[in-house]
Design a protein around this motif. Structure first.
Motif, PDB file in Angstrom:
ATOM      1  N   HIS A   9     -17.855  -3.816 -15.218  1.00 56.34           N
ATOM      2  CA  HIS A   9     -16.544  -4.472 -15.077  1.00 56.34           C
ATOM      3  C   HIS A   9     -16.104  -4.674 -13.638  1.00 56.34           C
ATOM      4  N   LEU A  10     -16.994  -4.394 -12.726  1.00 47.74           N
ATOM      5  CA  LEU A  10     -16.654  -4.480 -11.312  1.00 47.74           C
ATOM      6  C   LEU A  10     -16.624  -5.935 -10.860  1.00 47.74           C
ATOM      7  N   ILE A  11     -15.471  -6.392 -10.398  1.00 54.21           N
ATOM      8  CA  ILE A  11     -15.345  -7.769  -9.910  1.00 54.21           C
ATOM      9  C   ILE A  11     -15.512  -7.789  -8.394  1.00 54.21           C
ATOM     10  N   ASN A  12     -14.940  -6.781  -7.736  1.00 59.22           N
ATOM     11  CA  ASN A  12     -15.077  -6.727  -6.268  1.00 59.22           C
ATOM     12  C   ASN A  12     -14.972  -5.290  -5.756  1.00 59.22           C
ATOM     13  N   GLU A  13     -15.805  -5.006  -4.759  1.00 54.47           N
ATOM     14  CA  GLU A  13     -15.756  -3.700  -4.102  1.00 54.47           C
ATOM     15  C   GLU A  13     -15.614  -3.930  -2.608  1.00 54.47           C
ATOM     16  N   THR A  14     -14.587  -3.364  -1.990  1.00 60.06           N
ATOM     17  CA  THR A  14     -14.428  -3.452  -0.530  1.00 60.06           C
ATOM     18  C   THR A  14     -14.283  -2.033   0.001  1.00 60.06           C
ATOM     19  N   PRO A  15     -15.111  -1.638   0.966  1.00 61.73           N
ATOM     20  CA  PRO A  15     -15.025  -0.262   1.475  1.00 61.73           C
ATOM     21  C   PRO A  15     -13.612   0.057   1.948  1.00 61.73           C
ATOM     22  N   GLY A  16     -13.158   1.259   1.642  1.00 61.43           N
ATOM     23  CA  GLY A  16     -11.834   1.707   2.079  1.00 61.43           C
ATOM     24  C   GLY A  16     -10.697   1.196   1.212  1.00 61.43           C
ATOM     25  N   GLN A  17     -11.021   0.412   0.206  1.00 59.50           N
ATOM     26  CA  GLN A  17      -9.978  -0.114  -0.684  1.00 59.50           C
ATOM     27  C   GLN A  17     -10.343   0.175  -2.129  1.00 59.50           C
ATOM     28  N   SER A  18      -9.340   0.085  -2.993  1.00 64.63           N
ATOM     29  CA  SER A  18      -9.639   0.243  -4.419  1.00 64.63           C
ATOM     30  C   SER A  18     -10.454  -0.957  -4.888  1.00 64.63           C
ATOM     31  N   SER A  19     -11.212  -0.758  -5.972  1.00 70.52           N
ATOM     32  CA  SER A  19     -12.053  -1.842  -6.501  1.00 70.52           C
ATOM     33  C   SER A  19     -11.259  -2.709  -7.480  1.00 70.52           C
ATOM     34  N   SER A  53      -3.654 -11.149 -13.999  1.00 69.21           N
ATOM     35  CA  SER A  53      -5.005 -11.390 -13.471  1.00 69.21           C
ATOM     36  C   SER A  53      -6.151 -10.941 -14.375  1.00 69.21           C
ATOM     37  N   GLY A  54      -5.858 -10.221 -15.448  1.00 65.09           N
ATOM     38  CA  GLY A  54      -6.945  -9.673 -16.269  1.00 65.09           C
ATOM     39  C   GLY A  54      -7.698  -8.572 -15.554  1.00 65.09           C
ATOM     40  N   CYS A  55      -7.121  -8.052 -14.472  1.00 66.89           N
ATOM     41  CA  CYS A  55      -7.794  -7.038 -13.659  1.00 66.89           C
ATOM     42  C   CYS A  55      -6.829  -5.949 -13.207  1.00 66.89           C
ATOM     43  N   LEU A  56      -7.409  -4.871 -12.698  1.00 63.80           N
ATOM     44  CA  LEU A  56      -6.634  -3.800 -12.077  1.00 63.80           C
ATOM     45  C   LEU A  56      -7.345  -3.335 -10.822  1.00 63.80           C
ATOM     46  N   LEU A  57      -6.567  -2.798  -9.893  1.00 61.60           N
ATOM     47  CA  LEU A  57      -7.160  -2.148  -8.711  1.00 61.60           C
ATOM     48  C   LEU A  57      -7.371  -0.676  -9.076  1.00 61.60           C
ATOM     49  N   LYS A 101      -2.290  14.931   4.389  1.00 64.23           N
ATOM     50  CA  LYS A 101      -3.329  13.899   4.432  1.00 64.23           C
ATOM     51  C   LYS A 101      -2.894  12.695   3.609  1.00 64.23           C
ATOM     52  N   MET A 102      -3.247  11.525   4.058  1.00 66.15           N
ATOM     53  CA  MET A 102      -2.984  10.314   3.285  1.00 66.15           C
ATOM     54  C   MET A 102      -3.991   9.283   3.760  1.00 66.15           C
ATOM     55  N   ASP A 103      -4.696   8.637   2.814  1.00 71.13           N
ATOM     56  CA  ASP A 103      -5.705   7.698   3.297  1.00 71.13           C
ATOM     57  C   ASP A 103      -5.034   6.434   3.857  1.00 71.13           C
ATOM     58  N   ASP A 104      -5.789   5.735   4.705  1.00 69.98           N
ATOM     59  CA  ASP A 104      -5.206   4.612   5.442  1.00 69.98           C
ATOM     60  C   ASP A 104      -4.648   3.538   4.515  1.00 69.98           C
ATOM     61  N   PHE A 105      -5.354   3.323   3.400  1.00 70.42           N
ATOM     62  CA  PHE A 105      -4.927   2.283   2.465  1.00 70.42           C
ATOM     63  C   PHE A 105      -3.558   2.630   1.876  1.00 70.42           C
ATOM     64  N   GLN A 106      -3.425   3.891   1.427  1.00 67.10           N
ATOM     65  CA  GLN A 106      -2.151   4.337   0.850  1.00 67.10           C
ATOM     66  C   GLN A 106      -1.038   4.268   1.884  1.00 67.10           C
ATOM     67  N   LYS A 107      -1.373   4.747   3.084  1.00 65.10           N
ATOM     68  CA  LYS A 107      -0.396   4.765   4.170  1.00 65.10           C
ATOM     69  C   LYS A 107       0.133   3.345   4.419  1.00 65.10           C
ATOM     70  N   SER A 108      -0.815   2.423   4.495  1.00 69.25           N
ATOM     71  CA  SER A 108      -0.442   1.044   4.745  1.00 69.25           C
ATOM     72  C   SER A 108       0.416   0.481   3.602  1.00 69.25           C
ATOM     73  N   CYS A 109       0.102   0.890   2.357  1.00 72.73           N
ATOM     74  CA  CYS A 109       0.905   0.430   1.202  1.00 72.73           C
ATOM     75  C   CYS A 109       2.339   0.930   1.327  1.00 72.73           C
ATOM     76  N   PHE A 110       2.492   2.204   1.694  1.00 72.27           N
ATOM     77  CA  PHE A 110       3.837   2.768   1.824  1.00 72.27           C
ATOM     78  C   PHE A 110       4.602   2.119   2.981  1.00 72.27           C
ATOM     79  N   ILE A 111       3.903   1.926   4.093  1.00 76.24           N
ATOM     80  CA  ILE A 111       4.592   1.413   5.287  1.00 76.24           C
ATOM     81  C   ILE A 111       4.889  -0.092   5.163  1.00 76.24           C
ATOM     82  N   ASN A 112       3.879  -0.838   4.783  1.00 70.33           N
ATOM     83  CA  ASN A 112       4.026  -2.305   4.802  1.00 70.33           C
ATOM     84  C   ASN A 112       4.296  -2.921   3.438  1.00 70.33           C
ATOM     85  N   GLY A 113       4.052  -2.125   2.368  1.00 73.19           N
ATOM     86  CA  GLY A 113       4.078  -2.720   1.035  1.00 73.19           C
ATOM     87  C   GLY A 113       2.776  -3.467   0.832  1.00 73.19           C
ATOM     88  N   PHE A 114       2.418  -3.726  -0.402  1.00 74.38           N
ATOM     89  CA  PHE A 114       1.148  -4.390  -0.667  1.00 74.38           C
ATOM     90  C   PHE A 114       1.314  -5.144  -1.972  1.00 74.38           C
TER      91      PHE A 114
END
Lengths: 465, 201
Positions: A13-23, A155-159, B155-168
């Motif tokens: 079910h993986l549509i996209n993977e970006t390092p450091g972000q949710s899929s 979107s039919g998707c979730l992060l 601790k807070m990962d960069d993605f979460q931090k950015s969501c809290f600070i900037n919204g996403f």
């Protein structure tokens, strides 16, 4: 590499993977009900976003509706408005809606499987924590909040972040009078109310393989009660037999292909898990809760644990729980009188539960001091129960056989346990005031609930088998 | 959009573990169809039935930071619990652990969750009970400072931090994959691997 079922569904079910972000993960189906969907529709409306896959959704009404005979008249104006809004939202967005008397209305987690919508290898969400129920089919199913529901509608998707997986195996032989509900309560008591946090549970082993789909649904349903996001079971012939000829199950032309596809999701032998738990059920008795969370449960023949047996950290919670429940450490569970008994909910409102209850209470009476509500999980369950004459057995025994809905599970409709009254319940949560402000709840299997309703006090169902 | 890099406020100590969403907002108050009107029903049962409940104490009125123990937000997936906390005025929750779905819902509503070790939670709870305990939470440096000089690192990962600070905007982000999503769903349809409630799609 050998993979477990969660990894396989994830990969598929993986549509996209970006390092450091949710899929970005595809969600195959969204179940909607009246309590958690209105704000999600509103968000999309405000932003002028259309629902991307309306036919990968179904909507029904379950939480805030009455279960009395004239249930289409909703006296509470807020609840009435909520139901009407869902009707409109479903209509305006071309989402299939199962209304009163459609034949399909019921608790979302009862109708999904019953209609054959819940299938192996799928991803499925609903704005309700007991979405975990659908995991019984080898489906990755979990509860989401209203914001995430709006994401799926748009979107039919979730992060999502790739989940960790806990393997749970029940070892031993199930004793007479012990049911799936007792097993899952034993697991929760063993690992604690937060013991599954951060995990998805796969239930494995012979005990699970020998269970019916109804029993598996009860097990998966309560995964959230130990904090797990979802619980699931690899699909097998029991799963496929259950699905065969359900209204939305695949047609005969596709059946064999689909079974091959579903089989591909079974966990590989020697696959890895992030953690493993074994629950010994060899000598166990039926379970019942004494406190105010589902982990505060013991075997029915035992006494409420004395506070000396627990750690200092748990002491405050322990005392608060006993104080609320008006009980004391050392009391025997079997001596506690009850005022109410409830069979129903997404945990134990299915036809098999009603059959077990009917078998026990046939030619007997509900204790004069007890009010017993029997609430089928869906219109389908209700019709089947009538066809088999179960309704008559319950009514003759002095029970109230009602219309389908969530009813007394959460006290947000007309059905509430009055303050100061003690209820034994086939539901999933015994939180403070859950069934009505000031009421006391003891969770147990349907068999234990019925045995207790007959005897007027918390009672083991063992003698009825 | 409002920036949330730093929040300064009073702490309200809720000395409990396993606080479930039924306690945070009882089910009977969930029939509203908007995101508003939940703050007044926050912890309604406890506030009504226990005069000494911490949220009834005038001393903690206007607290922005809730400090509590283990497994906060367990139970139901109802986002109403987060809406109630935010509407009441809580902007940050410090705890030893949080329930998963609650944590997800909080992030989506920019309710900041901070996890600290049990010993530090104990200290913050005790100090908040003794006197007014004002904390400054800085998301950039992931540091909490009290007026009296206590420092707690989290601790807070960069993605979460950015969501809290900037919204996403998750909807916009997800919709940026629209082509890929539609292709995926069409393949599923062609292979008959998901149920068809309406055979025309």
């Amino acid at each position: 590499m050998n993979k477990n079922i969660v990894e396989k569904i994830w990969d598929a079910h993986l549509i996209n993977e970006t390092p450091g972000q949710s899929s970005v993960c595809a969600i195959d189906f969204a179940f909607l009900h009246e309590v958690t969907s209105a704000q999600a529709f509103q968000t999309l409306k405000e932003r002028n976003i259309e629902i991307m896959f309306p036919h990968q959704c179904i909507a029904t009404i379950d939480h805030s509706i009455p279960t009395r005979k004239n249930r289409t008249e909703i006296y509470d104006s807020a609840a009435k408005n909520q139901v009407e809004l869902l009707r409109q939202n479903a209509k305006n967005n071309a989402i299939p809606f199962y209304d009163f008397e459609s034949g399909y209305q019921g608790i979302v987690h009862v109708i999904g499987p019953e209609l054959g919508i819940t299938q192996p290898g799928m991803t499925l969400i609903c704005g309700d924590s007991h979405t975990a129920t659908h995991g019984a089919f080898g489906t990755l199913a979990f509860g989401v909040g209203t914001s995430e529901l709006s994401h799926v509608l748009a979107s039919g998707c979730l992060l999502l972040n790739k989940p960790k997986v806990m393997k749970v195996e029940f070892c031993g032989k199930m004793q007479k009078g012990v049911f799936a509900k007792d097993l899952i309560m034993k697991l929760i008591a063993q690992i604690g109310i937060g013991g599954g946090t951060g995990f998805i549970i796969e239930y494995t082993g012979k005990v699970i393989q020998e269970m019916s789909m109804e029993e598996r649904m009860t097990i998966c349903n309560m995964s959230i009660e130990c904090g797990a996001k979802a619980g699931l079971i690899s699909p097998d012939t029991t799963t496929y037999q259950y699905l065969l000829q359900r209204p939305f199950a695949p047609s005969e032309d596709h059946w064999e292909n689909l079974v091959n596809y579903w089989n591909s999701f079974k966990s590989d032998e020697n696959c890895e898990y992030d953690t493993e738990v074994i629950v010994n059920i060899q000598e166990m008795e039926p379970m019942v809760t004494w406190g105010t969370n589902p982990a505060q449960a013991i075997e029915i023949s035992k006494e409420i644990p004395e506070q000396t047996e627990i750690s200092q950290n748990e002491k405050i919670m322990y005392e608060k729980a006993l104080d609320y429940m008006n009980l004391k450490g050392g009391m025997k569970m079997g001596d506690i009188p009850i005022d109410w008994a409830f069979i129903g909910s997404c945990t134990n409102g299915r036809i098999e539960d009603l059959r077990i209850c009917a078998k026990i209470i046939q030619n007997k009476k509900v204790h004069p001091s007890v009010t017993l509500f029997i609430v089928p999980g869906s219109e389908g369950v209700m019709q089947q129960a009538k066809k088999e004459g179960l309704d008559k057995i319950f009514i003759d025994a002095g029970a109230d056989f009602r219309m389908p809905g969530c009813s007394l599970c959460l006290g947000m409709n007309d059905d509430k346990v009055p303050a100061g009254k003690r209820c034994i319940s086939s539901t999933n949560r015994n939180f403070v005031g859950r069934q009505g402000t000031g009421s006391f709840t003891h969770l147990a299997s349907p068999a234990t609930v019925i045995a207790s309703a007959i005897e007027g006090k918390i009672s083991s169902p063992k003698k009825y088998f | 959009m409002e920036s949330k890099a730093s929040i300064t406020g009073k702490c309200i100590p809720l000395e409990m573990s396993d606080v479930d969403t039924d306690l945070i907002i009882p089910a009977q108050y969930l029939t509203s169809v908007t995101r508003k009107g939940y703050g007044e029903n926050l912890f309604k049962r406890l506030r009504e039935n226990s005069p000494d409940f911490i949220f009834n104490n005038a001393k903690y009125k206007d607290a922005k930071i809730l400090v509590t123990k283990n497994n906060f937000g367990c139970g139901s997936s109802r986002e109403h619990a987060v809406w109630a906390l935010k509407e009441y005025g809580i902007q940050v929750i410090i705890a030893h652990s949080f329930a998963d779905i609650f944590a997800g819902n909080s992030l989506k509503n920019r309710l900041i969750l901070i996890q600290l070790p049990e010993s530090e939670i104990y200290k913050i709870i005790e100090k908040s009970k003794q006197s007014e305990y004002i904390l400054k939470i800085d998301l950039h440096s992931t540091k909490i400072e009290s007026k009296c000089g206590d420092i707690y690192n989290f601790k807070m990962d960069d993605f979460q931090k950015s969501c809290f600070i900037n919204g996403f905007d998750e909807i916009d982000y997800l919709l940026s994959f629209k082509e890929k999503i539609i292709k995926f769903k069409h393949e599923q349809m062609q292979n008959n691997i998901i149920p068809k409630l309406n055979r025309t799609i």
